[in-house]
Motif scaffolding. Structure first.
Motif, short mmCIF file in Angstrom:
data_model
loop_
_atom_site.label_atom_id
_atom_site.label_comp_id
_atom_site.label_asym_id
_atom_site.label_seq_id
_atom_site.Cartn_x
_atom_site.Cartn_y
_atom_site.Cartn_z
N ALA A 51 0.86 -1.19 0.00
CA ALA A 51 0.00 0.00 0.00
C ALA A 51 0.89 1.24 0.00
CB ALA A 51 -0.89 -0.01 1.23
N MET A 52 0.53 2.23 -0.81
CA MET A 52 1.33 3.46 -0.86
C MET A 52 0.46 4.69 -0.66
SD MET A 52 2.33 3.53 -4.91
CE MET A 52 2.01 1.91 -5.56
N THR A 53 1.13 5.81 -0.42
CA THR A 53 0.42 7.09 -0.32
C THR A 53 0.73 7.89 -1.58
OG1 THR A 53 0.59 7.05 2.07
CG2 THR A 53 0.18 9.21 1.06
N ILE A 54 -0.34 8.36 -2.22
CA ILE A 54 -0.19 9.06 -3.50
C ILE A 54 -0.66 10.50 -3.35
CG2 ILE A 54 -0.97 9.13 -5.93
CD1 ILE A 54 -1.52 6.05 -5.63
N CYS A 55 0.21 11.44 -3.70
CA CYS A 55 -0.20 12.84 -3.74
C CYS A 55 -0.68 13.09 -5.17
CB CYS A 55 0.99 13.75 -3.39
SG CYS A 55 0.64 15.49 -3.65
N MET A 56 -1.99 13.33 -5.34
CA MET A 56 -2.53 13.52 -6.69
C MET A 56 -2.93 14.98 -6.89
SD MET A 56 -5.74 11.66 -8.62
CE MET A 56 -5.49 10.09 -7.83
N ILE A 57 -2.18 15.66 -7.74
CA ILE A 57 -2.43 17.09 -7.97
C ILE A 57 -3.31 17.22 -9.22
CG2 ILE A 57 -1.33 19.33 -8.38
CD1 ILE A 57 1.20 18.15 -7.03
N GLY A 58 -4.43 17.95 -9.07
CA GLY A 58 -5.42 18.00 -10.17
C GLY A 58 -6.40 16.85 -10.04
N ALA A 59 -6.54 16.34 -8.80
CA ALA A 59 -7.40 15.16 -8.54
C ALA A 59 -8.87 15.45 -8.76
CB ALA A 59 -7.19 14.69 -7.10
N GLY A 60 -9.24 16.74 -8.76
CA GLY A 60 -10.66 17.08 -8.89
C GLY A 60 -11.13 17.20 -10.33
N GLY A 61 -10.26 16.92 -11.29
CA GLY A 61 -10.64 17.04 -12.70
C GLY A 61 -11.21 15.75 -13.25
N PHE A 62 -11.35 15.72 -14.56
CA PHE A 62 -11.94 14.56 -15.25
C PHE A 62 -11.14 13.28 -14.99
CE2 PHE A 62 -11.45 12.42 -19.57
CZ PHE A 62 -12.55 11.58 -19.42
N ILE A 63 -9.85 13.28 -15.34
CA ILE A 63 -9.04 12.07 -15.17
C ILE A 63 -8.87 11.77 -13.68
CG2 ILE A 63 -6.76 11.04 -15.53
CD1 ILE A 63 -6.57 12.62 -18.18
N GLY A 64 -8.59 12.81 -12.89
CA GLY A 64 -8.37 12.63 -11.46
C GLY A 64 -9.57 11.96 -10.79
N SER A 65 -10.78 12.37 -11.19
CA SER A 65 -11.97 11.81 -10.54
C SER A 65 -12.06 10.31 -10.80
CB SER A 65 -13.23 12.53 -11.01
OG SER A 65 -13.54 12.18 -12.34
N HIS A 66 -11.75 9.88 -12.01
CA HIS A 66 -11.81 8.44 -12.32
C HIS A 66 -10.68 7.68 -11.63
CE1 HIS A 66 -15.13 8.38 -15.23
NE2 HIS A 66 -14.75 9.62 -15.48
N LEU A 67 -9.53 8.33 -11.53
CA LEU A 67 -8.40 7.67 -10.88
C LEU A 67 -8.66 7.53 -9.37
CD1 LEU A 67 -5.64 6.42 -11.33
CD2 LEU A 67 -4.62 8.70 -11.28
N CYS A 68 -9.23 8.56 -8.76
CA CYS A 68 -9.58 8.46 -7.32
C CYS A 68 -10.57 7.33 -7.10
CB CYS A 68 -10.20 9.78 -6.83
SG CYS A 68 -9.01 11.10 -6.62
N GLU A 69 -11.59 7.26 -7.95
CA GLU A 69 -12.60 6.18 -7.81
C GLU A 69 -11.94 4.81 -7.85
OE1 GLU A 69 -15.52 6.31 -10.94
OE2 GLU A 69 -16.73 7.81 -9.91
N LYS A 70 -11.07 4.65 -8.85
CA LYS A 70 -10.42 3.35 -9.06
C LYS A 70 -9.54 2.99 -7.86
CE LYS A 70 -9.03 0.12 -12.09
NZ LYS A 70 -9.98 -0.76 -12.78
N LEU A 71 -8.74 3.95 -7.42
CA LEU A 71 -7.81 3.68 -6.32
C LEU A 71 -8.55 3.34 -5.03
CD1 LEU A 71 -5.19 6.47 -7.10
CD2 LEU A 71 -4.76 3.99 -7.16
N MET A 72 -9.69 4.03 -4.82
CA MET A 72 -10.46 3.75 -3.60
C MET A 72 -11.17 2.40 -3.70
SD MET A 72 -9.80 6.04 -1.48
CE MET A 72 -8.19 6.25 -2.14
N ALA A 73 -11.77 2.12 -4.83
CA ALA A 73 -12.59 0.91 -4.94
C ALA A 73 -11.77 -0.37 -5.06
CB ALA A 73 -13.53 1.03 -6.14
N GLU A 74 -10.58 -0.27 -5.66
CA GLU A 74 -9.88 -1.52 -6.01
C GLU A 74 -8.49 -1.68 -5.43
OE1 GLU A 74 -10.08 -2.33 -10.23
OE2 GLU A 74 -12.14 -1.60 -10.29
#
Ligand SMILES: NC(=O)c1ccc[n+]([C@@H]2O[C@H](COP(=O)([O-])OP(=O)(O)OC[C@H]3O[C@@H](n4cnc5c(N)ncnc54)[C@H](O)[C@@H]3O)[C@@H](O)[C@H]2O)c1
Ligand SMILES: O=c1ccn([C@@H]2O[C@H](COP(=O)(O)OP(=O)(O)O[C@H]3OC[C@@H](O)[C@H](O)[C@H]3O)[C@@H](O)[C@H]2O)c(=O)[nH]1
Length: 389
Positions: A16-39
């Motif tokens: 498990a790692m900690t990821i600093c995601m800058i621009g997480a509130g945009g189109f790609i970021g939103s899908h990446l956040c969903e994926k990282l949280m769900a899976e």
């Protein structure tokens, strides 16, 4: 669900790692956040100035991944608190950018600052703190194809050597300086070169992503509904807006430019592979696109019209498209990429990734989302009486 038995492409357990995601509130970021949280079991420090597109991932506190994602409202242009977040993280992903073509020629300074100057401290903090960086660049760094300079009837135009875009071989061909469209591509190219140089000279562990027209739900905004009425988003949202309002779709300069479109959910799989396979992803630049989904913009408009009619149950317009000049649509200084087909060799070899979703299927799910999300709001907006000031 997050599972501790997950392994990488070489069969090693994924920590498990900690990821600093800058621009997480945009189109790609939103899908990446969903994926990282769900899976996955990873933690995300989500940085953006907006969080509307990730509200459903941040709240309520009863979400199964609550505590693994934190939102930090930080503008990286003028707030260096994100250095602390980079230090706390194992990996930084930088998605922040101005990335809508309507801005490149009309706000070239903001475009260059956003894509180059504002990204500099991110690269610097990662390099100084020995932190891994995944930086989002763009397929626009290729600019125009070599083939576009050949005579129209040249048989060489059919030869893939003249149009397939390869990370380690194709040149970057931009228009003249007056064509300010290229301010974005040029800024992205320079930040790519800087990241690459930090890797070569200072040992920065980096991966550069070149997205080729990723599309899907939550891309950009619908003018007058969840964005400015005069705003011009990218083509998916422009055409969705026209379809929702029952207006003809506007084809810029005849809609002859070609694009390959990839479904956001396919593309996110590629990003997850990069995140979880550093040994295979570090030091590489990856095209991420779907070479099988190539259409002209005119064909895209026709397909979207057909798909929208199917998913909304509304008949298609008799005259579904109209032509507009690029000067009228985007203003002075616009120019265009003629054709964008990604070479897939590097991403296939390193990560074994291949896109799965056809253009028809991805439009069907995306336009179903657009219809469900916006049709009522558009109906209300259209039926409102116009008030005189
Ligand atoms: N979507 C695509 O097909 C595509 C294609 C090529 C490149 N890219 C690149 O991928 C990245 C993400 O694209 P996207 O489609 O999600 O765009 P987006 O506009 O939806 O997301 C970018 C996010 O960055 C944030 N941001 C911008 N400046 C910021 C700042 N100063 N501080 C904090 N946050 C800031 C914005 O608020 C936004 O939420 C960009 O770098 C873009 O250039 C995307
Ligand atoms: O209403 C419209 C909108 C757009 N277009 C055309 O559709 C094509 C695609 O336009 P988009 O707005 O999606 O943007 P582009 O593909 O040109 O660039 C994008 O590519 C990769 C990323 O870096 C950026 O997200 C963006 O620069 C262009 O030829 C544009 O002129 C129309 O014909 N009508």
């Amino acid at each position: 669900m997050a599972s501790s038995a997950r392994v990488d492409l070489d069969g090693n357990p994924i920590k498990a790692m900690t990821i600093c995601m800058i621009g997480a509130g945009g189109f790609i970021g939103s899908h990446l956040c969903e994926k990282l949280m769900a899976e996955t079991p990873h933690k995300v420090l989500a940085v953006d100035v907006y969080n509307d597109k990730i509200k459903h991932v941040l709240e309520p506190a009863s979400l199964p991944w609550a505590g693994r994602i934190q939102f930090h409202r930080i503008n990286i242009k003028n707030d260096s608190r994100f250095e602390g977040l980079i230090k706390m993280a194992d990996l930084t992903i930088n998605l922040a950018a101005i990335c809508t073509p309507a801005d490149y020629n009309t706000r070239p300074l903001d475009t260059i600052y956003s894509n180059f100057i504002d990204a500099l401290p991110v690269v610097k903090y990662c390099s100084e703190n020995n932190k891994r960086l995944i930086h989002f660049s763009t397929c626009e760094v290729y600019g125009k194809t070599i083939g576009s300079f050949l005579p129209k009837d040249s048989p060489l135009r059919q030869d893939p050597a003249y149009f397939i875009l390869k990370e380690d071989a194709s040149p970057c061909i931009f228009g003249s300086i007056e064509k300010q469209r290229w301010s974005y591509a040029c800024a992205k190219q320079l930040i790519e070169r800087l990241v690459y140089a930090e890797g070569a000279e200072n040992g920065l562990e980096f991966t550069i992503v070149r997205p080729f027209n990723w599309i899907g739900p939550r891309m950009d905004f619908i003018p007058g509904i969840d964005g400015p009425s005069e705003g011009v988003p990218r083509v998916l949202a422009c055409f969705s807006n026209n379809l929702l309002r029952g207006e003809p779709l506007k084809l810029v300069d005849g809609g002859q430019s070609q694009r390959t479109f990839v479904y956001i959910k396919d593309a996110i799989e590629a990003v997850l592979l990069m995140i979880e396979n550093p040994a295979r992803a570090n030091g590489h630049i990856f095209n991420v696109g779907n070479p099988n989904n190539e259409v002209t913009v005119r064909q895209l408009a026709e397909m979207m019209t057909e798909v929208y009619s199917k998913v909304s149950g509304e008949p298609a317009l008799e005259v579904p498209t109209i032509d507009v000049s690029s000067k009228e649509f985007y203003g002075e200084g616009y120019d265009d990429s003629d054709k964008r087909i990604p070479d897939m060799t590097i991403i296939n070899t390193q990560l074994g990734w291949n896109p799965m979703t056809s253009l028809w299927d991805l439009l069907e799910s995306t336009l179903t989302y657009q219809h469900r999300t916006y049709a009522e709001a558009i109906k209300k907006a259209i039926s409102k009486p116009v008030t005189s000031s």
